[in-house]
Design an enzyme around this catalytic site. Structure first.
Site, PDB file in Angstrom:
ATOM      1  N   LYS A   2       1.149   4.190   6.775  1.00  0.00           N
ATOM      2  CA  LYS A   2       0.479   5.132   5.872  1.00  0.00           C
ATOM      3  C   LYS A   2       1.086   6.518   6.054  1.00  0.00           C
ATOM      4  O   LYS A   2       1.840   6.773   6.986  1.00  0.00           O
ATOM      5  CB  LYS A   2      -1.024   5.210   6.159  1.00  0.00           C
ATOM      6  CG  LYS A   2      -1.773   3.889   6.100  1.00  0.00           C
ATOM      7  CD  LYS A   2      -1.946   3.360   4.704  1.00  0.00           C
ATOM      8  CE  LYS A   2      -2.813   2.113   4.717  1.00  0.00           C
ATOM      9  NZ  LYS A   2      -2.171   0.955   4.158  1.00  0.00           N
TER      10      LYS A   2
ATOM     11  N   SER B  56       0.803  -1.231   0.000  1.00  0.00           N
ATOM     12  CA  SER B  56       0.000   0.000   0.000  1.00  0.00           C
ATOM     13  C   SER B  56       0.832   1.275   0.000  1.00  0.00           C
ATOM     14  O   SER B  56       0.303   2.353  -0.233  1.00  0.00           O
ATOM     15  CB  SER B  56      -0.956   0.013   1.194  1.00  0.00           C
ATOM     16  OG  SER B  56      -0.248   0.235   2.390  1.00  0.00           O
TER      17      SER B  56
END
Length: 197
Positions: A100, A53
């Site tokens: 993230k 991701s």
């Protein structure tokens, strides 16, 4: 006849005291270094593995050293790559850590439109090379962040489960483990990777 003072005994005594003080100083110094090393490795640093991701900043299976002390001293900032865990028992060996990038800070309004991030109605300037987003998810409409909430996105903007999805949503301050500091398998500071400049 006056008493004679034994200067050689006094000198030996001073030398012994000096020697004991030196040993005590070095012992305390060594103990301090060992304690500091223990504290850093057990409380200041942690390690995790990246998933896809965060591509192209981090590749799948990149190993990341986490600075767990940074956010005890400073507030998380926009564009920081963070590691967080929404599992109630964060110390479990099988607890899942997410990596993230912070885009929205506490108290801000975040919206995604035309593939870009808008903060309080103004388009955010990206400092890393990322694709325009095809899916806005929960941020199709403005998301108001609470006083302890952050809006995070993966750098693989079109294949990342992040704050756009209910499974992650806004990340609370208490869920942040630390700052993604160093990529160890191909040494680099994470903050320097994939930057536009």
């Amino acid at each position: 006849m006056a008493d004679r003072y034994d200067y050689s005994h006094a000198a030996r005594r001073e030398k012994l005291i000096s020697w004991i003080q030196s040993i005590a100083f070095w012992g305390l110094s060594l103990g301090g270094v060992i304690f500091l090393a223990f504290a850093i490795t057990h409380y200041g640093l942690a390690k995790t593995t990246a998933d896809a991701s965060m591509d192209p900043t981090l590749a799948e299976n990149d190993t990341i050293l986490i600075d767990c002390m940074r956010y005890k001293l400073f507030k998380p900032q926009r564009n920081d790559v963070i590691v967080f865990c929404q599992d109630k028992d964060k110390k479990r060996k099988d607890a899942f850590y997410n990596i993230k990038r912070i885009v929205g800070l506490p108290g801000e309004n975040v919206q995604i439109k035309n593939g870009s991030v808008y903060i309080n109605g103004k388009e955010m300037i990206e400092i890393v090379a990322v694709d325009r987003m095809m899916i806005s998810g929960l941020a199709t409409y403005e998301v108001k962040l609470g006083d302890d909430e952050y809006f995070v996105l993966g750098d693989a903007r079109n294949s990342s489960e992040d704050s756009r999805y209910a499974a992650i949503a806004n990340v609370k301050r208490e869920d942040i483990i630390g700052y993604a500091w160093i990529r160890t398998n191909k040494f680099a500071f994470v903050n320097n990777l994939n930057r536009k400049d």
